[in-house]
Design a protein around this motif. Structure first.
Motif: not given
Length: 431
Positions: A88-117
């Motif tokens: 589900v979420f992997g499909v959204t990655a290209p669209r989010l990357s086009r809008r915010f840039g891949p580095a920003a999305v990876v940063c948000a992804g790592m923040a989500a990983v940390a928050a959940g853990l």
């Protein structure tokens, strides 16, 4: 796009068609001297955090289930969540990357990983634990897709080296969490909550370099804002290709086996009388087998016109491993862990076949998106069904028979997907 797929995309492909639009010229803004080293650290830290959320839970699954009062069915649902989130979420990655840039999305992804853990060890019921796990897995899904993009964007002349680096970091994080979680939990007082919480701090450390990388990327994007974006290529209609469906189903069955292994293998060993710490190490052995074979299998498959024999060989390793678990789970535990580790290397094989079954880079990307999203959806019921069977039968005989049985269609699909043909030819598309 998976962790190893960039190796396939980086291989020479058929020439682009005249209708494809050229890529825009890269921005000429000079990059700060610190960016390269920080990117290196950020990529390694991100890769280290892509699997501990799954394998650390596998090592403490029995304690977590008892602590939260989970039924076998709910526990099976927990082991199915990774595949669902990746689809589900992997499909959204290209669209989010086009809008915010891949580095920003990876940063948000790592923040989500940390928050959940950091949140899930404090859950008081299965629903809260599942929600926190889903947050972590959503971040992992985004990072899974975009790390290869980061490598190709900032290290275009060292794609192979950087891909090998983060592939090893991913495998290291996977096996480290499997092997170290139980002894670390015992050293910190014995609570499963503490044992799971520790991995949140590793994820939190991964956020820091990506904050700086994201800021640098925003400046570069602002400087290059006048460059027109490339027109995306629609690619071939892969859903009309029998090979594409064979790849998608093969991907789904190998993912089913992988997530059942990560979620349930330690429990299988523990129920056979193996200690918790040894069961974690056995899972680590299974996972670490992917490090050398992830480099060997793609090279071997790329030199073969038909990759079906490799799919057959990997499937047979898995069948022997499951038969061993059925008849002598404790007596041959190390051998079964090794055999299942080899069988789980169907992942680099299917990624290689995705690259070989399309003529153009656009076709590879289209085929990859279809095969992986469809495959992850196919894999969702497997761990849930295993948990349900385990609860209702009170043992592993029937679940192990099902695991072995799924390898039969997996082998057949691997043979079909490995045939020397392309989706463009099957769909009547031009190169």
């Amino acid at each position: 796009m998976s962790d190893e797929e960039v190796q396939i995309l980086n291989r020479p492909q058929a020439a682009r068609t005249a209708s494809q639009q050229p890529l825009p010229a890269p921005a000429t803004t000079p990059q700060p001297a610190w960016l390269g080293p920080v990117l290196l650290v950020g990529i390694v830290l991100a890769a280290l955090n892509l699997r501990p959320a799954i394998t650390s839970l596998g090592a403490l699954f029995e304690e977590t289930r008892e602590g939260l009062g989970m039924s076998g069915t709910v526990a099976g649902l927990i082991t199915s969540v990774p595949a669902l989130c990746f689809a589900v979420f992997g499909v959204t990655a290209p669209r989010l990357s086009r809008r915010f840039g891949p580095a920003a999305v990876v940063c948000a992804g790592m923040a989500a990983v940390a928050a959940g853990l950091l949140i899930r060890p404090f859950a008081t019921n299965a629903a809260g634990f599942l929600a926190a796990s889903a947050l972590t897995l959503a971040g992992i899904a985004l990072t899974n897709v975009l790390l290869p993009v980061i490598v190709k964007r900032w290290f275009p002349d060292r794609v192979g080296t950087m891909t090998g680096l983060y592939s090893m970091a991913l495998a290291a994080g996977t096996s480290l969490a499997a092997a170290a979680t139980v002894p670390m939990t015992q050293a910190l007082g014995g609570s499963w909550r503490t044992g799971l919480l520790v991995w949140g701090f590793l994820a939190l450390a991964a956020v820091l370099p990506w904050l700086a990388i994201g800021a640098a990327a925003r400046k570069e994007k602002a400087a290059a804002s006048g460059v027109p974006a490339a027109r995306p290529d629609a690619g071939p209609g892969v859903m009309r290709s029998r090979t594409a469906w064979a790849l998608a189903c093969y991907f789904g069955l190998q993912a089913t086996g992988a997530y059942i292994t990560m979620g349930w293998l330690p429990q299988i060993f523990r129920d056979a009388g193996v200690s918790a710490s040894t069961a974690g190490v056995l899972l680590a052995v299974t996972m670490v087998m992917g490090v050398p074979l992830a480099f060997v299998i793609p090279g071997l498959a790329g030199r073969m016109k038909n990759q079906g024999p490799i799919a057959v060989g990997l499937g047979l390793f898995g069948l022997v491993g499951y038969l061993g678990l059925y008849f002598a789970p404790a007596g041959g535990a190390w051998a079964w862990a090794l055999l299942l580790g080899v069988s789980n290397c169907a992942f680099p094989l299917v990624i290689t076949m995705i690259g070989l079954r399309a003529k153009s880079p656009a076709g590879v990307v289209k085929l990859s998106a279809f095969a992986q999203s469809t495959g992850y959806l196919i894999s969702i019921p497997g761990p849930l069904l295993i948990g349900t069977l385990y609860q209702h039968t009170g043992g592993w005989d029937l679940p192990l028979a099902l695991m072995a049985g799924l390898l039969v269609p997996q082998i057949a699909l691997g043979v079909l997907a490995g045939r020397d043909r392309t989706i463009e030819d099957e769909c009547g598309m031009r190169d």
